[in-house]
Design a protein around this motif. Sequence first.
Motif, PDB file in Angstrom:
ATOM      1  N   SER B  51       4.370  -0.002   8.039  1.00 16.09           N
ATOM      2  CA  SER B  51       3.738  -1.326   8.082  1.00 16.09           C
ATOM      3  C   SER B  51       4.398  -2.214   9.121  1.00 16.09           C
ATOM      4  O   SER B  51       3.742  -3.022   9.772  1.00 16.09           O
ATOM      5  N   ASP B 182      -3.907  -0.265   7.340  1.00 18.08           N
ATOM      6  CA  ASP B 182      -2.658   0.020   6.633  1.00 18.08           C
ATOM      7  C   ASP B 182      -2.972   0.406   5.192  1.00 18.08           C
ATOM      8  O   ASP B 182      -3.258  -0.436   4.364  1.00 18.08           O
ATOM      9  N   GLU B 183      -2.932   1.668   4.926  1.00 18.69           N
ATOM     10  CA  GLU B 183      -3.241   2.214   3.609  1.00 18.69           C
ATOM     11  C   GLU B 183      -4.539   1.644   3.045  1.00 18.69           C
ATOM     12  O   GLU B 183      -4.556   1.075   1.959  1.00 18.69           O
TER      13      GLU B 183
END
Lengths: 320, 336
Positions: B51, B182-183
Motif C-alpha cells: 500500500s 489496492d486489494e
Amino acid sequence: MWKTVVRRFLIMIPQLFVLSLLIFIMAKNMPGDPFTGKITPETDPARIEELRELNGLNDPWYEQYARWVGNAFQGEFGNSYTYKVKVSTLIGERAMNTFWLSLLTAVMLYAIAVPLGVLAGRFHNSWFDRGVVLYSFISYAIPTFVLALILLYFFGYKLQWFPTTGSVDVREVPGSAGYYISKIYHMILPAFTSAVLGTVAIIQYLRTEVVDAKSMDYVRTARAKGVPANKVYSKHIFRNSLLPVAAFIGFTITGLLGGSIFIETIFAYPGMGQLFISSIASRDYSVITALVMLYGFLALLGSLLSDIIMSIVDPRIRIE
Amino acid sequence: MKTSEELLVIKDLHTGFRIKDTYFDAVDGVSLTLRKNEILAIVGESGCGKSTLATSIIGLHDHNKTRVQGEILFKNKNLAKLGEDEFNDVRGIDIGMIFQDPLSALNPLMRIGEQIEEGLIYHTKLTKEQRVNRVFELLTQVGIPNPQRVARQFPHQLSGGMRQRVIIAIAISCKPQIIIADEPTTALDVTIQAQILDLLKDLQAETGSGIILITHDLGVVAEVADRVAVMYAGQIIEEAPVEELFNNPKHPYTRSLFNSIPQMNSDGKKLNVIEGIVPSLLKLPRQGCRFSPRISWIPESAHEKDPVLHEVAPNHFVRCTCYKEFYFKGEEGGRA
Ligand SMILES: Nc1ncnc2c1ncn2[C@@H]1O[C@H](COP(=O)(O)OP(=O)(O)OP(=O)(O)O)[C@@H](O)[C@H]1O
Ligand code: SF4
Ligand SMILES: [Mg+2]
C-alpha cells in the motif's frame, strides 16, 4: 417521520406522570412548608393551622397530588406563596426572559466554538491550535462565578459598557424599539459569559473529530479524486465532523432553557434559574414542582429534538 | 506477454515514514515498470509495503510525515517530487485509485451521484447537465442497474459489491491511464469478487489503461494479472510474467507463498517451513538480506552480501542467487 414525533410525544405522557409523582412526594417530604418561615413568637399557632387547612396542606398526600395534577392539566399550577401570583404567570414571564437569553447564548456559543474547533483541528499542532487548547484549558478551569464576576467588574463596573443587573431598562416603554434594544443589551454580558463557558466541550469535540476525520478512508478517496485541499475540508471533513455536534444541539438548547442558575443569579437576570433558586429558599412548593416538571419536559424534548436533527443531517439515521 | 508502451517507470523508490524524527523506509529500493494494456499484480504478505508503494505513486501519503525518494516517471514528470497540491493535477485524471473497503471509502453523507461527479467538477469543463449524464453513463459502465435511482442514494443503501462498483466508477470517471487497485476484492464475498475482477478486466480491455493490482490472493493473480511482482519487506524479491512465475517460482519466499512445499514429511515430523512474519518497520535489517533470518538453517555462505535482482529467464527476475542453494528440509535434493 411526523408519526414518530407524535408517538414520541405520547410516550412522554407516562414519563412525565412518573416524574410528577416523584417530584410531588419529594417536595412534600422536604422539611417545613410555606408557612414555617412565617412563624414568629407573636404568630397565633391556630391561625397558621387554619391557613394550612385552607390551603389543603393537611389533606392526605394523594388527594393533594390528584388536585395538583388535575390543575396542571389546565396549565394551572396554583399560586406562588411568596409572590402571590399565579405560578403560570410567574414562570411565563421568567421563561420568556430565559428563552431569549438561551437563544443569544446558543448563537454566541456556536459562533465562537465552531470556527475555533474546526480550525484547530485543521491546523492541528500549529500555533493557532495550541492557542485554542490553552484557551480551552483556561475556560475549563475557571469557575462560572469567577468568570462572571470578572466580566461584570470590567465591562459592567469599570468600563460601564453593559448594565450589570436586570433584563430591561425600566424607563423603556414595553413594546417600543428601545425596549427590545435594551433587552438585548442586558442579555449580552450574561449570554457571553455562559457561551464562553460552554465552548470548551464543543471546541475539543470538534477538534478531535476533524483530526480523526483527516485519516478517514472517504477523505483519502476524495484526495484520490484530485479534490483540492480546501474542498476536501469543506465538503468532506467538516460536514462529517459537525455531525455529532449537531446531534447535541437539542440537548444544549434545552439545557440552556433550564436557565443557568449561576449566571442568572450573578447578573440578577430574572429568568427561570434564578426563580428556581429563590423558590427553593422560600419553600415555594407550587413553583418548585412546576419548574421541575418543566425541566423534565425540556429534557425529554431535548432528546426528541436531537433525534429529529440527527435524522435530518445524517442520511444513515431514519427515525421510524 | 503483451509488449507495449511504458506508462510508468519507477526507479529505486524509497518511501519512509517519520517516526520520532527518523525516517524508516517501508518501500526500500523498488524499481518497476507498468505498461499500457497490462495488469501488474503486486503480491506479498501484510506489512511488506504494497500500500505504501501505491500511495507513493498517487501521492496519498501524508506529505508532512513521509519522505519519497527516487523516481516515479510518468509523462516526463517525476511524481516523487510532487507536493500535495501538485498531485491534484495527476490524481483522478491520470491515475485513479480503487480501495479495499468500499463502505468506509465513500462519504456517508454524500449521495452516490455527487461523489462520482466530484472528480469531474475539478478535472473537466463539462456543464452540470453533462456531468450528470456522465455519472449515469459511468454507473451503467460499471454494471449498476437503474443509475438514475442509485445516483440519488447514499452509500449505506447499497450492497458491498455495488459500493465497490461505485468506487470503480469514481476511479475511472476521468479516464485515467493508470488505475491502482489496492486489494479491491478483499472485503467482498467470493462470488462478488469474481464479478469485480471481471469488471476490472473488461474496463482495462476497453480503455487500454495499465492497472496495478495489489493483492495477497494468488487466485486473483492467476485470474487477471499479466505480470507479477512479489514484495518482501519493502523490496521486490521476484518479478515475472504470470505464467512463468506460477510454473517456475524461484525465490524461497515466492515458493512459500505458493505453498508448493510439503508441510509435513512422511514420518510426520515438522519441516523447516518459512515461519515468522515480516519484521516491523523499525526492526527491519537495513543491510544484507532481509529474508535470511526466516530461513536460518541455510548456511551463512549461501547468502549474497547485498542481494540484487538477477534475470534468470526472459523477464523473470529473482533477488539474489539463493534459490540455487535453497531447499526446504526433506525437499528434493535437500541436504539435511
Ligand atoms: N503512516 C504510516 N506511518 C508509519 N508506518 C507506516 C505507515 N503506513 C504504513 N506503515 C508501515 O509500513 C509498513 C508497510 O505498510 P503497508 O501498509 O504498505 O503494507 P501492506 O503491504 O499494504 O500491508 P497490508 O497487506 O496489510 O495492506 C508496515 O510495517 C506498516 O506498519
Ligand atoms: S540467499 Fe540471498 S535472497 Fe536468499 S536469504 Fe540469503 S541473501 Fe536473501
Ligand atoms: Mg495494504
